[in-house]
Design a protein around this motif. Structure first.
Motif, PDB file in Angstrom:
ATOM      1  N   MET A   1     -34.358   0.993   6.248  1.00 29.35           N
ATOM      2  CA  MET A   1     -33.196   2.086   6.057  1.00 29.35           C
ATOM      3  C   MET A   1     -32.235   2.175   7.293  1.00 29.35           C
ATOM      4  N   ALA A   2     -30.882   2.318   6.864  1.00 31.08           N
ATOM      5  CA  ALA A   2     -29.926   2.294   7.872  1.00 31.08           C
ATOM      6  C   ALA A   2     -30.102   3.692   8.978  1.00 31.08           C
ATOM      7  N   ASP A   3     -29.736   3.554   9.900  1.00 31.64           N
ATOM      8  CA  ASP A   3     -29.905   4.694  10.877  1.00 31.64           C
ATOM      9  C   ASP A   3     -28.588   5.768  10.499  1.00 31.64           C
ATOM     10  N   PHE A   4     -29.067   7.069  10.431  1.00 30.45           N
ATOM     11  CA  PHE A   4     -28.111   8.048   9.863  1.00 30.45           C
ATOM     12  C   PHE A   4     -27.589   8.661  11.078  1.00 30.45           C
ATOM     13  N   ILE A   5     -26.192   8.761  11.371  1.00 33.52           N
ATOM     14  CA  ILE A   5     -25.477   9.428  12.405  1.00 33.52           C
ATOM     15  C   ILE A   5     -24.480  10.583  11.787  1.00 33.52           C
ATOM     16  N   TYR A   6     -24.693  11.483  12.929  1.00 27.61           N
ATOM     17  CA  TYR A   6     -23.492  12.867  12.691  1.00 27.61           C
ATOM     18  C   TYR A   6     -22.918  12.628  13.737  1.00 27.61           C
ATOM     19  N   LEU A   7     -21.453  12.898  13.370  1.00 31.40           N
ATOM     20  CA  LEU A   7     -20.109  13.129  14.219  1.00 31.40           C
ATOM     21  C   LEU A   7     -19.703  14.530  14.086  1.00 31.40           C
ATOM     22  N   VAL A   8     -19.547  15.067  15.455  1.00 33.58           N
ATOM     23  CA  VAL A   8     -18.865  16.443  15.213  1.00 33.58           C
ATOM     24  C   VAL A   8     -17.594  16.159  16.276  1.00 33.58           C
ATOM     25  N   GLY A  31     -19.362  13.413   9.056  1.00 33.95           N
ATOM     26  CA  GLY A  31     -18.524  14.199  10.217  1.00 33.95           C
ATOM     27  C   GLY A  31     -18.382  15.429   9.795  1.00 33.95           C
ATOM     28  N   PHE A  32     -18.342  16.297  10.967  1.00 36.05           N
ATOM     29  CA  PHE A  32     -17.789  17.764  10.865  1.00 36.05           C
ATOM     30  C   PHE A  32     -17.187  18.281  11.794  1.00 36.05           C
ATOM     31  N   PRO A  33     -16.153  18.974  11.284  1.00 32.19           N
ATOM     32  CA  PRO A  33     -15.063  19.522  11.945  1.00 32.19           C
ATOM     33  C   PRO A  33     -15.412  20.527  13.230  1.00 32.19           C
ATOM     34  N   THR A  34     -16.581  21.318  12.899  1.00 37.77           N
ATOM     35  CA  THR A  34     -16.891  22.327  13.693  1.00 37.77           C
ATOM     36  C   THR A  34     -18.268  22.272  14.020  1.00 37.77           C
ATOM     37  N   ALA A  35     -18.651  23.111  14.814  1.00 34.31           N
ATOM     38  CA  ALA A  35     -20.089  23.406  15.311  1.00 34.31           C
ATOM     39  C   ALA A  35     -20.859  24.122  14.300  1.00 34.31           C
ATOM     40  N   TYR A  39     -24.070  22.549  12.250  1.00 31.18           N
ATOM     41  CA  TYR A  39     -25.671  23.343  12.007  1.00 31.18           C
ATOM     42  C   TYR A  39     -25.955  23.345  10.651  1.00 31.18           C
ATOM     43  N   ARG A  40     -25.106  23.558  10.034  1.00 29.89           N
ATOM     44  CA  ARG A  40     -25.525  23.681   8.440  1.00 29.89           C
ATOM     45  C   ARG A  40     -26.168  22.330   8.027  1.00 29.89           C
ATOM     46  N   GLY A  41     -25.242  21.128   8.461  1.00 33.45           N
ATOM     47  CA  GLY A  41     -25.907  19.892   8.161  1.00 33.45           C
ATOM     48  C   GLY A  41     -27.252  19.486   8.689  1.00 33.45           C
ATOM     49  N   LEU A  42     -27.511  20.207  10.092  1.00 25.85           N
ATOM     50  CA  LEU A  42     -28.926  20.134  10.542  1.00 25.85           C
ATOM     51  C   LEU A  42     -29.935  20.609   9.850  1.00 25.85           C
ATOM     52  N   GLU A  43     -29.599  21.588   9.089  1.00 19.81           N
ATOM     53  CA  GLU A  43     -30.487  22.263   8.091  1.00 19.81           C
ATOM     54  C   GLU A  43     -31.006  21.317   6.946  1.00 19.81           C
ATOM     55  N   LYS A  44     -29.941  20.480   6.465  1.00 22.13           N
ATOM     56  CA  LYS A  44     -30.399  19.691   5.698  1.00 22.13           C
ATOM     57  C   LYS A  44     -31.117  18.488   5.959  1.00 22.13           C
ATOM     58  N   ARG A  45     -30.715  17.559   7.033  1.00 24.08           N
ATOM     59  CA  ARG A  45     -30.891  16.633   7.458  1.00 24.08           C
ATOM     60  C   ARG A  45     -30.700  16.124   8.935  1.00 24.08           C
ATOM     61  N   LEU A  46     -31.935  15.664   9.548  1.00 25.97           N
ATOM     62  CA  LEU A  46     -31.787  15.217  11.042  1.00 25.97           C
ATOM     63  C   LEU A  46     -31.339  13.932  10.956  1.00 25.97           C
ATOM     64  N   PRO A  47     -30.350  13.639  11.620  1.00 24.63           N
ATOM     65  CA  PRO A  47     -29.801  12.213  12.070  1.00 24.63           C
ATOM     66  C   PRO A  47     -30.494  11.547  13.194  1.00 24.63           C
ATOM     67  N   ASN A  48     -30.469  10.313  13.288  1.00 22.83           N
ATOM     68  CA  ASN A  48     -30.891   9.312  14.148  1.00 22.83           C
ATOM     69  C   ASN A  48     -30.319   9.033  15.517  1.00 22.83           C
ATOM     70  N   LEU A  49     -28.926   9.859  15.451  1.00 22.24           N
ATOM     71  CA  LEU A  49     -28.237   9.846  16.650  1.00 22.24           C
ATOM     72  C   LEU A  49     -27.028  10.905  16.356  1.00 22.24           C
ATOM     73  N   SER A  72     -37.323  22.247  19.772  1.00 18.02           N
ATOM     74  CA  SER A  72     -38.380  21.458  19.370  1.00 18.02           C
ATOM     75  C   SER A  72     -37.891  20.440  18.336  1.00 18.02           C
ATOM     76  N   ARG A  73     -37.366  20.798  17.385  1.00 19.11           N
ATOM     77  CA  ARG A  73     -36.854  20.331  16.315  1.00 19.11           C
ATOM     78  C   ARG A  73     -35.869  18.998  16.331  1.00 19.11           C
ATOM     79  N   THR A  74     -34.810  19.212  17.536  1.00 19.31           N
ATOM     80  CA  THR A  74     -33.944  18.370  17.566  1.00 19.31           C
ATOM     81  C   THR A  74     -33.699  17.880  19.085  1.00 19.31           C
ATOM     82  N   LYS A  75     -34.742  18.166  19.941  1.00 20.64           N
ATOM     83  CA  LYS A  75     -34.587  17.676  21.216  1.00 20.64           C
ATOM     84  C   LYS A  75     -34.541  16.236  21.360  1.00 20.64           C
TER      85      LYS A  75
END
Length: 231
Positions: A1-8, A31-35, A39-49, A72-75
């Protein structure tokens, strides 16, 4: 499975370019334009990076980084900072807060992809060795899982990079480590002409470790070693 990346990143052009490059390189990306959107994205899925810009319209990236590393969820999510700031102070601030790498704008896409792959490799290696490990050297005790350091039974508060540096020194006790090697291992890439970053962190460690601080020896013209007095 491909690594999942978030960009802010609030710059639409940069965000779209980087997300496109990531997908072309075989990653999943969003990608996300704002904090707030992030944060809404984090509630749905955690990225690999996480790729994180510092200058954002609603909350600065350093604040976001502190929240990510403080939960503890995202550290354990690796973070690469993206910013136009390039001073040593800004780099040290981000890295000490828990960032894994730091890329200064403007950057090349190929360089960014290379940094991402390096950080992901390191994160996966670390994930395979997360069992609690207590390293004890007399009055100096370090717990890698709890991220705790004690000197003569008293807790010592260290920054993220100070803890990583002390752990590296303790795991290589009585071995002389060059500044370049320390930079490569702890900061994950070389600072050109910025080996003073190591000296600053060593000085801080010596002060915070109190009576155990004098175990960190300077090897003139080479680097540092941590002496185990019981060896």
């Amino acid at each position: 499975m491909a690594d999942f990346i978030y960009l802010v990143e609030d710059d639409d052009n940069i965000r779209e370019l980087v997300v496109y490059a990531l997908k072309t390189a075989g990653f999943e990306a969003e990608g996300f334009p704002t904090a707030a959107a992030f944060y809404r994205g984090l509630e749905k899925r955690l990225p690999n990076l996480l790729l994180l810009d510092i200058m954002l319209p609603d909350e600065d990236g350093m604040s976001i980084l502190k929240k990510v590393k403080g939960s503890s969820r995202t550290k354990n999510i690796p973070v690469i900072m993206l910013t136009a700031k390039s001073t040593e102070y800004d780099k040290v601030m981000g890295l000490d807060t828990g960032a894994d790498d730091y890329v200064t704008k403007p950057f090349g896409v190929m360089e960014l992809l290379s940094r991402i792959r390096a950080v992901l490799r390191r994160a996966k290696t670390d994930a395979g060795t997360e069992d609690s490990q207590i390293i004890s050297m007399g009055d100096l005790v370090l717990d890698t899982q709890k991220h705790e350091v004690r000197v003569q039974g008293k807790s010592v508060v260290l920054t993220y990079k100070e803890f990583e540096l002390l752990s590296y020194l303790m795991k290589n006790k009585n071995i002389v480590l060059t500044r370049d090697k320390i930079l490569d291992v702890i900061w994950n890439y070389e600072y050109e002409g910025e080996s003073r970053t190591v000296d600053v962190h060593i000085g801080s460690l010596r002060q915070k470790l109190g009576p155990c601080g004098n175990r960190i020896k300077t090897v003139r013209g080479v680097g540092y070693k941590l002496e185990d007095l019981e060896s």
